[in-house]
Motif scaffolding. Structure first.
Motif, mmCIF file in Angstrom:
data_model
loop_
_atom_site.group_PDB
_atom_site.id
_atom_site.type_symbol
_atom_site.label_atom_id
_atom_site.label_comp_id
_atom_site.label_asym_id
_atom_site.label_seq_id
_atom_site.Cartn_x
_atom_site.Cartn_y
_atom_site.Cartn_z
ATOM 1 N N GLU A 103 60.802 19.133 25.244
ATOM 2 C CA GLU A 103 60.924 19.491 23.906
ATOM 3 C C GLU A 103 60.060 19.749 22.751
ATOM 4 N N LEU A 105 57.721 16.558 23.255
ATOM 5 C CA LEU A 105 58.063 15.947 22.681
ATOM 6 C C LEU A 105 56.615 14.416 23.262
ATOM 7 N N ASN A 198 67.348 18.241 18.102
ATOM 8 C CA ASN A 198 66.593 18.298 17.044
ATOM 9 C C ASN A 198 66.968 19.363 16.646
ATOM 10 N N HIS A 199 65.876 19.563 15.381
ATOM 11 C CA HIS A 199 66.435 20.439 14.700
ATOM 12 C C HIS A 199 66.276 21.916 15.234
#
Length: 230
Positions: A103, A105, A198-199
């Motif tokens: 992701e 992150l 998440n977008h």
């Protein structure tokens, strides 16, 4: 309805009613549907549904075949969701690293370890589930935490993280995680389950919307607050 449960086909475990059997079956007014959530001694999580007579005081629950929808499991019989404990912290951290990398992150091992210790030691804060095979190897995890909101009338549950390794995808693990999450939340009489997407992850958003989640059309803003020790 007060029932004593007996598990067949699994080591002894603990069962609790998710539904109270208050509404009879339309086709047979003498029978009432109940749903029970059970955790076996080896921490496997199982969901059972049954029809019972109001006069019953005991109920035998047989471990169903893998194609029986009452088994809260994935389609592949080699995988099962279990409740994580303190001894699983290294497995959870390893999966967290994979999830955060996928992701994109930032991952801080010290922060993750501290948070995991607190969560696993405080069941009032939430729970962690691991996707395991018979050898005990972990292939995924999801995290539930408990929050409070006036808008929702009190407590809500947050599906904080959900990750399945690529090698274990395509067998229903994600969907069975949502079933397990909803059962865990319902058992605690928490009326709302929330999550973040998440977008860029339109695929996940579509899955959650199809599952019944609603898009509140809000942005989540975060600010890190320095503690008094910093």
């Amino acid at each position: 309805m007060d029932l004593t449960f007996h598990l067949t086909g699994v080591s002894s475990g603990h069962c609790e009613l998710l539904s109270d059997g208050s509404a009879p079956v339309q086709s047979d007014k003498s029978l009432f549907p109940i749903v029970a959530l059970c955790v076996s001694r080896n921490r496997a999580v199982l969901l059972f549904s049954a029809l019972v007579d109001p006069s019953q005081t005991e109920l035998d629950l047989r471990i169903p075949t893998i194609n029986d929808s009452s088994l809260m499991n994935v389609a592949d019989p080699k995988f099962v969701w279990i409740l994580a404990s303190q001894e699983d912290i290294n497995a959870v951290q390893s999966l967290m690293q994979s999830f955060y990398a996928e992701e994109k992150l930032p991952y801080d091992g010290v922060t993750a370890s501290t948070a995991l210790d607190l969560l696993l030691a405080g069941p009032n804060l939430g729970a962690i589930f691991l996707l395991q095979d018979p050898s005990g190897s972990s292939h995924g995890y999801f995290v539930l935490t408990i929050g409070f909101s006036l808008e929702f009338g009190g407590r809500f549950a947050l599906l904080d993280e959900l990750f399945v390794q690529p090698s274990a995808r395509g067998v229903g693990a994600g969907k069975s995680a949502l079933v397990a999450a909803e059962a865990w939340v319902a058992l605690r009489n928490i009326p709302i389950l929330r999550l973040e997407v998440n977008h860029h992850n339109e695929k996940a958003r579509s899955i959650y919307l199809n599952w019944g989640f609603q898009d509140d059309h809000r942005n989540i803003l975060s600010k890190r607050i320095a503690s008094g020790n910093e």
